[in-house]
Design an enzyme around this catalytic site. Structure first.
Site, PDB file in Angstrom:
ATOM      1  N   GLY A 177       0.716  -1.222  -0.324  1.00 32.09           N
ATOM      2  CA  GLY A 177       0.174  -0.026   0.615  1.00 32.09           C
ATOM      3  C   GLY A 177       0.814   1.232  -0.053  1.00 32.09           C
ATOM      4  O   GLY A 177      -0.012   2.088   0.068  1.00 32.09           O
ATOM      5  N   GLN A 178       1.926   1.439  -0.161  1.00 31.28           N
ATOM      6  CA  GLN A 178       2.662   2.218  -0.070  1.00 31.28           C
ATOM      7  C   GLN A 178       2.657   3.289  -1.591  1.00 31.28           C
ATOM      8  O   GLN A 178       1.926   2.592  -2.500  1.00 31.28           O
ATOM      9  CB  GLN A 178       4.683   2.343  -0.749  1.00 31.28           C
ATOM     10  CG  GLN A 178       4.779   1.876   0.793  1.00 31.28           C
ATOM     11  CD  GLN A 178       4.926   0.379   1.444  1.00 31.28           C
ATOM     12  OE1 GLN A 178       4.505  -0.017   1.107  1.00 31.28           O
ATOM     13  NE2 GLN A 178       5.470   0.326   2.688  1.00 31.28           N
ATOM     14  N   LYS A 179       3.007   4.587  -1.115  1.00 30.81           N
ATOM     15  CA  LYS A 179       2.306   5.431  -2.062  1.00 30.81           C
ATOM     16  C   LYS A 179       2.994   5.309  -3.343  1.00 30.81           C
ATOM     17  O   LYS A 179       2.059   5.343  -4.247  1.00 30.81           O
ATOM     18  CB  LYS A 179       3.219   6.798  -1.718  1.00 30.81           C
ATOM     19  CG  LYS A 179       1.885   7.448  -1.116  1.00 30.81           C
ATOM     20  CD  LYS A 179       2.361   9.168  -1.004  1.00 30.81           C
ATOM     21  CE  LYS A 179       1.109   9.826   0.341  1.00 30.81           C
ATOM     22  NZ  LYS A 179       2.513  10.581   0.995  1.00 30.81           N
TER      23      LYS A 179
ATOM     24  N   LEU B 287       3.455   1.999  -4.417  1.00 24.55           N
ATOM     25  CA  LEU B 287       3.464   1.191  -4.988  1.00 24.55           C
ATOM     26  C   LEU B 287       1.299   1.764  -5.735  1.00 24.55           C
ATOM     27  O   LEU B 287       1.036   0.789  -6.388  1.00 24.55           O
ATOM     28  CB  LEU B 287       2.984   0.370  -3.872  1.00 24.55           C
ATOM     29  CG  LEU B 287       4.157  -0.159  -4.362  1.00 24.55           C
ATOM     30  CD1 LEU B 287       4.423  -1.509  -2.954  1.00 24.55           C
ATOM     31  CD2 LEU B 287       5.248  -1.544  -4.918  1.00 24.55           C
TER      32      LEU B 287
END
Lengths: 175, 333
Positions: A60-62, A64
């Site tokens: 969920g990283q920005k 990604l």
């Protein structure tokens, strides 16, 4: 859903640190103490209630999030995981969710919102989240919100069972 | 002659038996179809009754107060869903063609309801608003001075006032030294936010630690049982232990790290890492309580989301030179 094999494809998304991987591993009965932040994605195929669940857990990283769309195709169920204790980012969380729901390739999917980390003091309750995330505005998808704790495993089964039964009802009528 | 006669009789008996069996089979088939037909008829009448009910409800929407319309439309979509489930449960005995027709009816109802709702109840526009909000500082009297702050236009602005009610936060402070003991932070979700030139010592084991908008700060923390989340920090030193470290949009940070799984960084640069070396009374006990393994430390296992090359290490972080490391923190306490 490929009906013959009763196969269901489930996509699990949410902001980073929401607990997506922990939910997946706990549901599958694996050790959750060694989980690292997801660099890319995890996929698990599990048998549950006579269904074959293909669960996709995407980081969920920005950086990604722009890759999320690569996983939309053929999704029967979408699990949106929320860190109910991370109140600071609930606005981000709402924005990402509503962008996702406009996506055409997810239009047939059932939405389950997991309000995770309910065991932490200061976590929002279901009513607050429903309000903050504007869930009642969602008319395009069948949706349901349920609290859970990935660490203790509480309510994971109930949530997944709701998702599966909704998908099964929908798909079988379309046949 | 007798033999011939016998054979004839045998043949006749056999034929009679076959005829009777055929009859019986036919009768069975007829019964089955009848039952099916009955089921189908029953389904049709129930379905039509419900359909009419929903169609009436949709028509009625014109005469309903606007503040009650939301609930009304929610009821309608719930009824449609129930009817859809009924159809799904009945699809064993319905004919494929009929299922298609019924499905179409449901789709039309859904469309009608949605179109009417769009017309009568204009959707709330979804967007980012810059809300004025008053932050409430709670949590064991950690924060004394209550300030009204207008949040900047950023995605971190709090959405709801009441959403902050029972958060354990230290925020909006400058030049402050603060020590918190285990009884104040144990198993809690701690937030450090908007601090300038502060020294914060968290001598205990929180459940999670969030740090954002810190400048020129020293943060010391005992074992955090799950994750530490850092965003938008600059020129700081962190002495921290956790299961996961997530570092975002930060620069010029020295981290003395104990991490049992892995650390990740994103949109960050000039990060220097050294092994955790915090000492305070009862730290071993806090490790036990946190469930964190004090022996396994992967402080050099850092994934940079902005650096996907496997053969070359990310230039955004480095191991802090041993000569530059601070060995004892006692002078800071």
């Amino acid at each position: 859903m490929k009906q013959k094999e009763k196969e269901i494809r489930i996509l699990m998304l949410g902001l980073d640190n929401a607990g997506k991987t922990t939910i997946l591993k706990k549901f599958n009965g694996e050790d959750i103490n060694t989980i690292s932040p997801t660099l890319g994605f995890n996929i698990k195929t599990l048998e549950h209630r006579g269904f074959k669940l293909n669960m996709w857990d995407v980081g969920g990283q920005k950086s990604l999030r722009s890759y999320w769309r690569n996983y939309f195709e053929c999704t029967d169920g979408l699990i949106w995981v929320v860190d109910s204790a991370d109140k600071r980012r609930l606005k981000d969380c709402k924005a990402e969710l509503h962008i996702l729901l406009q996506e055409e390739r997810l239009s047939g999917a059932t939405l389950l919102v997991f309000a995770n980390k309910r065991d932490l003091p200061g976590a929002c309750n279901i009513e607050e989240l429903r309000d903050i995330l504007d869930l009642d505005e969602i008319k395009s998808h069948h949706w349901h919100i349920i609290w859970c704790s990935a660490v203790t495993g509480e309510n994971l089964l109930q949530g997944i069972d709701w998702l599966i039964s909704d998908i099964a009802t929908r798909i079988f009528t379309l046949d | 002659m007798q033999e011939k006669c016998d054979r004839k009789i045998e043949m006749l008996t056999k034929r009679d038996l076959e005829r009777k069996l055929d009859l019986q089979k036919e009768q069975e088939i007829r019964n089955l179809t009848n039952a099916d037909n009955e089921k189908i008829d029953y389904f049709e009448s129930v379905f039509n009754e419900k359909r009419q009910f929903i169609a009436d409800a949709i028509d009625e929407a014109h005469n309903i107060d606007i503040d009650k319309l939301g609930v009304h439309f929610n009821n309608i979509s719930r009824d449609i869903l129930i009817l859809q489930k009924y159809l799904a449960a009945s699809n064993i005995f319905l004919r494929g063609y009929d299922i298609k027709i019924y499905q179409q009816v449901l789709q039309n109802l859904t469309n009608q309801a949605r179109d009417l709702e769009d017309k009568l109840l204009p959707k709330k526009k979804f967007g980012f608003k810059n809300k004025k909000s008053q932050k409430i500082d709670i949590g064991n009297g950690i924060n004394g001075n209550r300030k009204k702050t207008i949040d900047e236009v950023d995605s971190c602005a709090p959405t709801k006032l009441d959403a902050f009610e029972d958060l354990n936060a230290v925020s909006d402070r400058s030049d402050t030294n603060l020590v918190l003991s285990n009884s104040q932070i144990f198993k809690k979700d701690i937030l450090l936010s908007k601090l300038n030139n502060c020294k914060i010592k968290l001598f205990g084991s929180p459940s999670t630690l969030h740090m954002n908008y810190l400048k020129d700060c020293y943060i010391f923390c005992g074992p955090v049982s799950t994750s530490i989340f850092v965003e938008s920090c600059e020129n700081c030193t962190f002495v921290i232990a956790c299961q996961q470290l997530r570092l975002h949009s930060s620069k010029n940070i020295n981290i003395y790290l104990h991490v049992t799984s892995r650390a990740i960084m994103e949109d960050s640069s000039n990060i220097f890492i050294a092994p955790y070396n915090l000492e305070y009374e009862n730290i071993q006990e806090d490790f036990k309580k946190s469930g964190l393994d004090g022996c396994s430390n992967n402080w050099t296992a850092i994934d940079d989301f902005n650096w996907l090359k496997l053969d070359k290490k990310s230039p955004n972080w480095n191991v802090l030179d041993e000569a530059k490391r601070i060995e004892k923190w006692s002078s800071f306490f």
